[in-house]
Design an enzyme around this catalytic site. Structure first.
Site, short mmCIF file in Angstrom:
data_model
loop_
_atom_site.label_atom_id
_atom_site.label_comp_id
_atom_site.label_asym_id
_atom_site.label_seq_id
_atom_site.Cartn_x
_atom_site.Cartn_y
_atom_site.Cartn_z
N TYR A 47 36.70 15.59 8.45
CA TYR A 47 35.83 14.89 7.50
C TYR A 47 34.38 15.40 7.65
O TYR A 47 33.72 15.75 6.67
CB TYR A 47 35.91 13.39 7.77
CG TYR A 47 34.97 12.51 6.97
CD1 TYR A 47 35.01 12.49 5.58
CD2 TYR A 47 34.08 11.66 7.62
CE1 TYR A 47 34.17 11.65 4.86
CE2 TYR A 47 33.24 10.82 6.91
CZ TYR A 47 33.28 10.82 5.53
OH TYR A 47 32.46 9.99 4.82
N LYS A 93 31.96 17.49 5.11
CA LYS A 93 30.67 16.93 4.67
C LYS A 93 29.53 17.93 4.93
O LYS A 93 28.60 18.04 4.13
CB LYS A 93 30.39 15.59 5.35
CG LYS A 93 31.25 14.45 4.78
CD LYS A 93 30.89 14.16 3.33
CE LYS A 93 31.81 13.20 2.64
NZ LYS A 93 31.60 13.12 1.19
N ILE A 138 29.43 1.55 5.98
CA ILE A 138 29.04 0.63 4.91
C ILE A 138 29.89 -0.64 5.01
O ILE A 138 31.11 -0.57 5.09
CB ILE A 138 29.25 1.29 3.52
CG1 ILE A 138 28.51 2.62 3.42
CG2 ILE A 138 28.82 0.33 2.40
CD1 ILE A 138 27.00 2.55 3.51
#
Ligand code: AKB
Length: 302
Positions: A125, A129, A155
């Protein structure tokens, strides 16, 4: 829904891959199921609705990405290129592509991690990114496309369930606290990571979207901080509100990922270039989360 509130229901086309959208999302404006790696499918919707801006949220997150790195590469890289290429070829006005604190890894300072530092992530991941940030900046330089992105911390939302990331414990703990009064956390009690409450995440995203392009020195890689706390501090804060709540700790493979990420961020570039300022801290977020989830629980929606 926040974009619809801001820009008008019919002006925001929502998409998903297979999870049924909430009735509110489905009924308030256009909605499509599309696979972001399928250029023709994405382009059809862009054409049909004369789309000028894409907010590209589709990604495989860190924990699921470690279980299936090929899928993470395919969705995160090929999905991103689909969106960037459509935007370039059809001369769209703007593309928003979030990055993540997962770009960081060994070799960078973990406290007050600067915007510019060593980027050597250990997860697929994170690799996608970092590549994504570089690719977005390439499209800005080479094609003059307005691409923007911020490095989301964990988040926390009362609307959306955790989706396969390492920071999922900071969301799941609230749901379990409300439903069962206890939680088993998959990272150690002293694990500290940067986090953000969803209202601040929405504000950060829309503030960046609306910032004048000429003011931006960065494009796709803004650090955005809001709060940092350890899993133990989060559990203690919940306990202040639900005195009977208990939390135990059983670290799994996600511990190593968490240990490789920053504990806090230096977000001065975001503050200077587009006026970033968060509103929620641990105490105010916890109160609001428990109030909202408590209400949903009472209504039998959890
Ligand atoms: C994850 O944990 O993978 C995500 C992220 C920090 O990007 N929430």
């Amino acid at each position: 829904m926040a974009l619809r509130e801001r820009y008008g229901n019919d002006n925001v086309v929502a998409t998903g891959r297979k999870t049924e959208p909430s009735p509110a999302l489905r009924d308030s404006g256009p909605f499509y199921f599309i696979n972001v790696t399928n250029r023709a499918a994405v382009e059809e919707v862009v054409e049909k609705h004369d789309i000028d801006t894409i907010v590209h949220m589709a990604a495989i997150l860190s924990a699921v990405g470690e279980k299936n790195p090929e899928l993470a590469w395919d969705v995160n890289m090929n999905g991103m290129r689909t969106v960037l290429d459509i935007a370039r070829d059809r001369k769209l006005t703007q593309v928003i592509i979030p990055s993540s604190i997962a770009v960081f890894g060994p070799g960078c300072p973990l406290e007050n991690t600067p915007n510019e530092t060593v980027l050597k992530p250990t997860t697929m991941y994170g690799v996608t990114k970092v590549c994504g940030e570089l690719l977005c900046d390439y499209y800005v330089r080479k094609y003059g496309l307005d691409v923007r992105g911020l490095r989301y911390p964990g988040i926390i939302s009362s609307e959306t369930l955790p989706g396969g990331g390492t920071t999922d414990y900071a969301v799941a703990i609230f749901y379990d606290a409300v439903k069962h009064g206890k939680y088993t956390c998959f990272v150690r009690e002293d694990t500290r990571l940067p986090m953000m409450y969803m209202p601040d995440c929405l504000k950060a995203t829309m503030d960046l979207m609306e910032a004048p392009f000429e003011r931006l020195k960065h494009h796709s890689d803004f650090n955005v901080g809001a709060m940092s706390f350890s899993a133990g501090e989060l559990a203690a804060e919940i306990k202040k509100n639900i005195p009977t709540f208990t939390c135990s700790y059983e670290p799994d493979f996600r511990q190593a990922i968490a240990d490789s990420w920053p504990r806090s961020l230096d977000d001065s570039a975001a503050r200077e270039e587009w006026g970033w300022k968060p509103s929620y801290d641990l105490a105010t977020m916890t109160k609001d989360m428990l109030k909202k989830l408590g209400q949903q629980h009472k209504e039998g929606k959890l």
